[in-house]
Every structure is written in structure tokens, then in C-alpha cells.
Design a protein around this motif. Structure first.
Motif, PDB file in Angstrom:
ATOM      1  N   ILE A  23       8.480  12.264  -3.192  1.00 52.36           N
ATOM      2  CA  ILE A  23       8.726  12.434  -1.753  1.00 52.36           C
ATOM      3  C   ILE A  23       9.127  13.888  -1.526  1.00 52.36           C
ATOM      4  CG2 ILE A  23       9.983  11.639   0.270  1.00 52.36           C
ATOM      5  CD1 ILE A  23      10.622   9.066  -1.209  1.00 52.36           C
ATOM      6  N   PHE A  24       8.279  14.627  -0.827  1.00 50.50           N
ATOM      7  CA  PHE A  24       8.545  16.034  -0.535  1.00 50.50           C
ATOM      8  C   PHE A  24       8.995  16.165   0.922  1.00 50.50           C
ATOM      9  CE2 PHE A  24       4.808  16.506  -3.592  1.00 50.50           C
ATOM     10  CZ  PHE A  24       5.632  16.554  -4.698  1.00 50.50           C
ATOM     11  N   ALA A  25       9.938  17.055   1.163  1.00 47.56           N
ATOM     12  CA  ALA A  25      10.417  17.332   2.519  1.00 47.56           C
ATOM     13  C   ALA A  25      10.381  18.837   2.754  1.00 47.56           C
ATOM     14  CB  ALA A  25      11.836  16.803   2.721  1.00 47.56           C
ATOM     15  N   THR A  26       9.936  19.241   3.951  1.00 45.90           N
ATOM     16  CA  THR A  26       9.853  20.666   4.254  1.00 45.90           C
ATOM     17  C   THR A  26       9.895  20.882   5.757  1.00 45.90           C
ATOM     18  OG1 THR A  26       8.524  22.678   4.021  1.00 45.90           O
ATOM     19  CG2 THR A  26       7.327  20.613   4.244  1.00 45.90           C
ATOM     20  N   THR A  27      10.427  22.023   6.148  1.00 46.48           N
ATOM     21  CA  THR A  27      10.393  22.437   7.554  1.00 46.48           C
ATOM     22  C   THR A  27       9.221  23.364   7.835  1.00 46.48           C
ATOM     23  OG1 THR A  27      11.887  24.266   7.025  1.00 46.48           O
ATOM     24  CG2 THR A  27      12.885  22.220   7.826  1.00 46.48           C
ATOM     25  N   GLU A  28       8.527  23.795   6.791  1.00 47.28           N
ATOM     26  CA  GLU A  28       7.413  24.739   6.958  1.00 47.28           C
ATOM     27  C   GLU A  28       6.207  24.256   6.158  1.00 47.28           C
ATOM     28  OE1 GLU A  28       8.500  28.967   6.934  1.00 47.28           O
ATOM     29  OE2 GLU A  28      10.543  28.324   6.462  1.00 47.28           O
ATOM     30  N   PRO A  29       5.500  23.255   6.653  1.00 44.46           N
ATOM     31  CA  PRO A  29       4.375  22.695   5.900  1.00 44.46           C
ATOM     32  C   PRO A  29       3.218  23.671   5.706  1.00 44.46           C
ATOM     33  CG  PRO A  29       4.434  21.818   8.131  1.00 44.46           C
ATOM     34  CD  PRO A  29       5.697  22.572   7.933  1.00 44.46           C
ATOM     35  N   ARG A  86       0.833  -1.204   0.000  1.00 47.25           N
ATOM     36  CA  ARG A  86       0.000   0.000   0.000  1.00 47.25           C
ATOM     37  C   ARG A  86       0.872   1.261   0.000  1.00 47.25           C
ATOM     38  NH1 ARG A  86      -5.331  -0.813   1.358  1.00 47.25           N
ATOM     39  NH2 ARG A  86      -5.883  -2.937   2.001  1.00 47.25           N
ATOM     40  N   VAL A  87       1.824   1.305  -0.895  1.00 44.82           N
ATOM     41  CA  VAL A  87       2.732   2.448  -0.960  1.00 44.82           C
ATOM     42  C   VAL A  87       2.084   3.561  -1.778  1.00 44.82           C
ATOM     43  CG1 VAL A  87       5.028   3.252  -1.619  1.00 44.82           C
ATOM     44  CG2 VAL A  87       4.709   0.905  -0.790  1.00 44.82           C
ATOM     45  N   ALA A  88       1.933   4.725  -1.163  1.00 49.64           N
ATOM     46  CA  ALA A  88       1.309   5.851  -1.857  1.00 49.64           C
ATOM     47  C   ALA A  88       2.225   6.383  -2.955  1.00 49.64           C
ATOM     48  CB  ALA A  88       0.974   6.946  -0.858  1.00 49.64           C
ATOM     49  N   HIS A  89       1.647   7.211  -3.819  1.00 51.42           N
ATOM     50  CA  HIS A  89       2.451   7.775  -4.903  1.00 51.42           C
ATOM     51  C   HIS A  89       3.137   9.070  -4.498  1.00 51.42           C
ATOM     52  CE1 HIS A  89      -1.445   9.833  -5.172  1.00 51.42           C
ATOM     53  NE2 HIS A  89      -0.763  10.862  -5.669  1.00 51.42           N
ATOM     54  N   ALA A  90       2.716   9.697  -3.372  1.00 47.87           N
ATOM     55  CA  ALA A  90       3.321  10.967  -2.954  1.00 47.87           C
ATOM     56  C   ALA A  90       3.359  11.024  -1.426  1.00 47.87           C
ATOM     57  CB  ALA A  90       2.531  12.153  -3.501  1.00 47.87           C
ATOM     58  N   PHE A  91       4.489  11.455  -0.888  1.00 49.22           N
ATOM     59  CA  PHE A  91       4.676  11.579   0.548  1.00 49.22           C
ATOM     60  C   PHE A  91       5.147  12.989   0.864  1.00 49.22           C
ATOM     61  CE2 PHE A  91       5.470   7.176  -0.583  1.00 49.22           C
ATOM     62  CZ  PHE A  91       4.756   6.457   0.379  1.00 49.22           C
ATOM     63  N   LEU A  92       4.753  13.482   2.025  1.00 49.37           N
ATOM     64  CA  LEU A  92       5.231  14.775   2.514  1.00 49.37           C
ATOM     65  C   LEU A  92       5.833  14.553   3.897  1.00 49.37           C
ATOM     66  CD1 LEU A  92       5.462  17.870   2.227  1.00 49.37           C
ATOM     67  CD2 LEU A  92       3.254  18.057   3.372  1.00 49.37           C
ATOM     68  N   PHE A  93       7.153  14.771   4.018  1.00 52.56           N
ATOM     69  CA  PHE A  93       7.855  14.625   5.288  1.00 52.56           C
ATOM     70  C   PHE A  93       8.064  16.019   5.873  1.00 52.56           C
ATOM     71  CE2 PHE A  93      10.147  10.500   3.787  1.00 52.56           C
ATOM     72  CZ  PHE A  93       8.941   9.823   3.860  1.00 52.56           C
ATOM     73  N   ILE A 106      12.749  13.237  -5.131  1.00 48.92           N
ATOM     74  CA  ILE A 106      12.834  13.753  -3.757  1.00 48.92           C
ATOM     75  C   ILE A 106      13.065  15.261  -3.850  1.00 48.92           C
ATOM     76  CG2 ILE A 106      14.079  13.655  -1.562  1.00 48.92           C
ATOM     77  CD1 ILE A 106      14.953  10.813  -2.308  1.00 48.92           C
ATOM     78  N   ILE A 107      12.083  16.024  -3.444  1.00 50.47           N
ATOM     79  CA  ILE A 107      12.174  17.491  -3.517  1.00 50.47           C
ATOM     80  C   ILE A 107      12.307  18.023  -2.095  1.00 50.47           C
ATOM     81  CG2 ILE A 107      11.088  19.623  -4.297  1.00 50.47           C
ATOM     82  CD1 ILE A 107       9.586  18.065  -6.375  1.00 50.47           C
ATOM     83  N   ASP A 108      13.480  18.531  -1.764  1.00 49.56           N
ATOM     84  CA  ASP A 108      13.743  19.085  -0.437  1.00 49.56           C
ATOM     85  C   ASP A 108      13.330  20.557  -0.393  1.00 49.56           C
ATOM     86  OD1 ASP A 108      14.518  19.039   2.160  1.00 49.56           O
ATOM     87  OD2 ASP A 108      16.663  19.088   1.775  1.00 49.56           O
ATOM     88  N   GLU A 109      12.872  20.991   0.784  1.00 48.52           N
ATOM     89  CA  GLU A 109      12.377  22.369   0.971  1.00 48.52           C
ATOM     90  C   GLU A 109      11.344  22.715  -0.099  1.00 48.52           C
ATOM     91  OE1 GLU A 109      12.986  23.975   3.630  1.00 48.52           O
ATOM     92  OE2 GLU A 109      14.511  22.595   4.362  1.00 48.52           O
ATOM     93  N   VAL A 110      10.348  21.859  -0.207  1.00 49.98           N
ATOM     94  CA  VAL A 110       9.354  22.012  -1.270  1.00 49.98           C
ATOM     95  C   VAL A 110       8.538  23.284  -1.107  1.00 49.98           C
ATOM     96  CG1 VAL A 110       7.549  20.717  -0.080  1.00 49.98           C
ATOM     97  CG2 VAL A 110       7.600  20.723  -2.572  1.00 49.98           C
TER      98      VAL A 110
END
Length: 559
Positions: free
Chosen positions: A153-159, A36-43, A124-128
Motif C-alpha cells: 500500500i503506497f501513499a503519496t501527495t504527489e503521484p 478481488r483484493v489487488a496486491h498493490a494499492f496507490l493512495f 505501507i510506504i508513506d510518501e512513496v
């Protein structure tokens, strides 16, 4: 070979290596295991807590030759390429430098092609959150209907800066700050591997400097090792990291609790001599007193405080003899001093004043035992006059004893209100008081002015009213219309024609003239206040309450 910093050398390569993010690891592993792996993740989360590392581990777990598996093997060439950042199917994009819509359109167009030799093409997009609005809009369509071979896979410190339309198309994972104990445990593992001799207190200082970030903690540890070598001293760590030595906080708080003003000010002098920023030290001291307050207020402080076991034990010993209310009062003084330092040119003075108040602060007595003792005193003194015997009174804000009237003579007793020396009328009209009351009922303004006049002469045929020289009421009653109204009222009251005149009472004549009704009322109120005050001051219950509370009566006020 160039040196690899600790943050890169000990970067997690499997989900098991992630520190403090077990909730993320377990969810992702279960998703892979169940298909059940999604197509998009937000960390999302603070810096240095493992967002990008988790994205790489997830990419390796999905593309591993042995997978998809819950843990990457890190041996196959696909895993090694992702670890080295050379994979042609896993793209790490910096959102801060690829903010334009053209960059996202290029990404979208390339994502349609199948991966070259991996199972998935992963972006993998950092600071999206740094992407522009148009760039986000360009992502929407492919996020809603992505090709089956693409994962984002998106990563951000300010969602909060990510549009809601993007958030709704992603599975969101919130990464937590890593606790102090977990950071210390990881540092201890690394120091053992590296052969570093370091104490737990030094590790605690380094971990606390990291503020929940593993990367910041390892960067600080790297700096300490560069300065100290393989043997690390606590004083060197405190100097290098710039944190306040915990011993100084403990000594200063102990001096405050002991009421030792000399040692308290000596502590401030040491802080200034060490070169610590006074405001930063005050903030550290606030955190120290907060820890003490929580330890004395809750049953399990270790679940709330992010402290090492040794620090917790030391704080427990220091707070054992202190009342939570006393700690809270001292903490309030510190917070007030810290808030004032932002606009002050004398931060040391503010800190010294606050600490002196804290050292000389009297302990708060528990109120319930005092109330019980007062009740026992009342029960044991049945003959004592109670406050409720006279009109109710209470202790409130300051009162100033009023000065006696210039006309009062010490040798002449003040008459009671009922016998206030009225001048009786020979006819059926009645006394001066009744005449004024009659005028007030017929004409309130006129009656109010008469209250401030003295009855120089009052008979059924003639009324002479005196007012102080230069007073407002004198000029008001000398008005022809008002005087005519007063004569009509006097005739109605006496039942016959009455001569009414208004005279001026000069200052030298005031003591020889009768008191006005307003002066009599003021005299009566003063007498009443003094009688109630005497009753309160002589009441043994009140006397004992003042002794117990170390207080004083500042005003008696009727309720």
C-alpha cells in the motif's frame, strides 16, 4: 498519562469512520467481499485526508481474526497490534527517510518469507514519491510477480513523481479534499463528546483554515481549545486562527454596493488597525465577491460553493439586489489590485484605490432595452436624416479638429471641389489638374511632386510652378533631369513647345499664390469631415443614444 492530540485520538479505525472518502471505502469493501483484493494499492491526495488511516484500516480488515472482513473488529490482538503500530507483519515505512536502493532490496528480500502469525505481510510506504529511481527499479519485479502473502500500500501527495512503471502495477485511489460542511459536522461531533461550547461560525472558521484536510482542521481545533478552554468565543477564534472576520467582509462589500466611499475607507482602516495582512485580506475579499457572483449567476450555488448554510443565506441576502455584471466588474478591479501588490510597497493604497473605484462604479445598463428604444425612436422619426444618407459613418476613437489652412480667409467661401479655381489653358492642353494627371500617368514620381506645387502661371506657351521655400519637392523639381522630363511632358500635353520653370514661394508670399492640388484635397477632406460631423450631431437618434448611454462622440469615421 500524556495528552493525545485530537488528530490521533479521533483517527478513523473503520471504513465507516472515514469522512468524505466514501468512494474509496466502498470500493475497498467490495473488493474484500468479492475476494478481488489487488496486491498493490496507490493512495493519492492532499495531506490529512485519510490516506494512511485507510491503509491501516485495510491492513486490519485483511488480517483481522474475523476476516478478511469489510470492517475490522478492532478487538482481536491482530487489530490492536496494527492500531498500536506493533504488528510484526504490517510494516509502516517512511519513504522520505528510506529512499535508497539498499532499503528496498532489504524489503524485497524479507517479503519472501511468510508472515509470522497474520494472514498477509503488508507493507505501507508513506510518501512513496521520495524513493530514488534505483529504489523504484528494485520494486518493479516484486510488484509484477509478488508472493501471494504480500500486499503493498503506497501513499503519496504527489503521484506525478511516481514512475509510470510503478503506477501501472498498482490500483490507484484518489482521495478528495473534505468539504467544509463535512469538516464542520465532524468538529461538531467531537465538540459534543469533549463538552466544548462553540458556535457554528467559529467551527466554520476552523474548518476553513483546515482547507479540506481533516488532520489540519483537528490540529487547529486543538490549538483553539488550548487557548479558549471549554467555551470558545468567535472573536478569539478569528484572532487565533488569523482569518478575516466574515462580518468585516460583509460590511465592506455592503459599503461598496451602497457607494459609500467614507465607510469603504473606514473599513480599510479597521483592517489595517486589526493587523491583518493587506494582501491576504484582499484575497479574502476576492473570494467573498466570487461567492456573491456565483450566487447571482447560477441556480444552485450550494453545489459549487463550499460554504456553511448560514453563510450561504447571508450571502444570498447581500447579493439579491446586485446585477452579476456589476459584481464581475468589481471583482476584476480587486483581482488587478491584488496582482499589483506583489511588486508594490503600498498595498493599502492599491486596495483603497480599487475599493473607491468599486464604490463609485456606475451600473451597467442592459444593452437590449437600449437598442429597442433606439429602434422605436428611429421608427417614430421618419423625417429625420439617417446616417446612411451621406457616406456611412460610425463613432470611434478621438479626433482632433484640424486647423484651417493659413491661406483660408474667413470672408472668402471655399470653392466646391468641381470648381476649385483651375487655370484654364488657352490651347487644347486643358486645365492644370488635367496636366498634373497626365504627368502622373506618364511618370508617377514627377506627377506626385507636381501635386504639391502651385500653378503660379499656366498657359499653353508657359508654365511656372511654385514650391514652398526649403521644401523637398522644390529641390526635387529643380534637378536638371527632372526639369527636362517635365518640359518633354508639357510639350506632349500641349502639342507644342512649352516653357517650364520652377520658382520659390517664400512664406510671406504663400497667401497670394494659388492652392496646390494637395492643399485642395486636404481642404475638401476637412470640409467633408465637418459636414458629416454636423449631420451626426444634429441627428436626433444619435442625440438620444448619447443621453441614454451618458456618452460622448469622440470621432466620426466613415466606413
Amino acid at each position: 498519562m500524556s495528552y493525545v492530540v485530537l488528530a490521533r485520538k479521533y483517527r478513523p479505525q473503520t471504513f465507516a469512520d472515514l469522512t468524505g472518502q466514501e468512494h474509496v471505502s466502498r470500493t475497498l469493501q467490495n473488493a474484500i467481499d468479492s475476494g478481488r483484493v489487488a496486491h498493490a494499492f496507490l493512495f493519492t491526495g492532499a495531506r490529512g485526508v485519510g490516506k494512511t488511516s485507510s491503509a491501516r484500516i485495510l491492513a486490519k480488515a485483511l488480517n483481522c481474526e474475523q476476516g478478511p472482513s469489510t470492517e475490522p473488529c478492532n478487538v482481536c490482538h491482530l487489530c490492536r497490534e496494527i492500531t498500536d503500530g506493533t504488528s510484526t507483519d504490517v510494516f509502516e515505512i517512511d519513504g522520505a527517510s528510506n529512499t535508497g536502493v539498499d532499503d528496498v532490496r532489504e524489503l524485497r528480500d524479507n517479503s519472501r518469507y511468510l508472515p509470522s502469525h497474520s494472514r498477509y505481510k503488508i507493507y505501507i510506504i508513506d510518501e512513496v514519491h521520495m524513493l530514488s529511481t534505483n529504489a523504484f527499479n528494485a520494486l518493479l519485479k516484486i510488484l509484477e510477480e509478488p508472493p501471494p502473502h504480500v500486499k503493498f500500500i503506497f501513499a503519496t501527495t504527489e503521484p506525478h513523481k511516481v514512475p509510470i512503471t510503478i503506477l501501472s502495477r498498482c490500483q490507484r485511489f484518489d482521495f478528495k479534499r473534505i468539504s467544509l460542511a463535512r469538516l464542520m459536522a465532524r468538529l461538531r461531533e467531537i465538540s459534543t463528546v469533549e463538552g466544548i461550547n462553540i458556535s457554528d461560525s467559529a467551527l466554520a472558521m476552523i474548518a476553513r483554515k483546515g482547507d479540506g484536510s481533516m488532520r489540519d482542521t483537528l490540529s487547529c481545533f486543538d490549538q483553539v481549545l488550548a487557548f479558549c478552554g471549554s467555551t470558545v468565543a468567535d472573536d478569539d477564534v478569528a484572532t487565533l486562527v488569523g482569518v478575516v472576520d466574515r462580518r468585516l467582509l460583509a460590511e465592506l462589500s455592503a459599503a461598496v454596493f451602497a457607494g459609500d466611499a467614507q465607510e469603504t475607507l473606514q473599513g480599510v482602516r479597521r483592517v489595517d488597525a486589526f493587523g491583518y495582512n493587506i494582501r491576504q485580506f484582499t484575497q479574502e475579499l476576492i473570494a467573498h465577491f466570487r461567492n456573491l457572483l456565483i450566487i447571482r449567476s447560477v441556480a444552485k450555488p450550494e453545489e459549487i460553493l463550499d460554504l456553511a448554510e448560514a453563510e450561504l443565506t447571508e450571502l444570498r441576502q447581500q447579493a439579491a439586489d446586485q446585477q452579476p455584471s456589476d459584481i464581475q466588474r468589481r471583482l476584476t478591479l480587486l483581482v488587478q489590485a491584488e496582482s499589483g501588490m506583489a511588486q508594490s510597497s503600498f498595498p493599502r493604497l492599491l486596495l483603497e484605490m480599487a475599493l473607491l473605484k468599486m464604490a463609485t462604479l456606475q451600473p451597467v445598463l442592459p444593452i437590449q432595452p437600449l437598442i429597442e428604444r433606439l429602434r422605436q425612436l428611429e421608427a417614430g422619426l421618419p423625417a429625420a436624416p439617417r446616417l446612411s444618407a451621406a457616406p456611412s459613418s460610425a463613432i470611434a476613437a478621438p479626433a482632433t479638429p484640424s486647423r484651417p489652412s493659413p491661406r483660408s480667409r474667413p470672408e472668402e467661401p471655399i470653392a466646391a471641389p468641381a470648381a476649385a479655381a483651375p487655370v484654364a489653358a488657352p490651347g487644347t492642353g486643358g486645365t492644370w489638374e488635367r496636366f498634373v494627371e497626365f504627368c502622373r500617368s506618364q511618370n508617377p514620381i514627377l506627377g506626385g511632386a507636381l501635386e504639391h506645387g502651385s500653378p503660379v502661371q499656366y498657359t499653353q506657351e508657359r508654365i511656372e510652378i511654385g514650391f514652398p521655400e526649403g521644401s523637398f519637392h522644390l529641390s526635387s523639381m529643380q534637378d536638371a533631369e527632372n526639369l527636362a522630363r517635365l518640359r518633354r511632358l508639357a510639350a506632349d500635353f500641349a502639342g507644342q513647345e512649352t516653357t517650364v520653370s520652377v520658382t520659390v514661394i517664400r512664406s510671406v508670399e504663400q497667401e497670394r499664390q494659388p492652392l496646390s492640388l494637395a492643399e485642395k484635397k486636404s481642404r475638401e477632406q476637412q470640409e467633408r469631415r465637418e459636414a458629416i460631423r454636423r449631420e451626426v450631431l444634429e441627428n436626433p437618434v444619435v442625440t438620444e443614444a448619447i443621453r441614454l448611454l451618458e456618452g460622448e462622440i469622440v470621432e466620426i469615421k466613415e466606413l
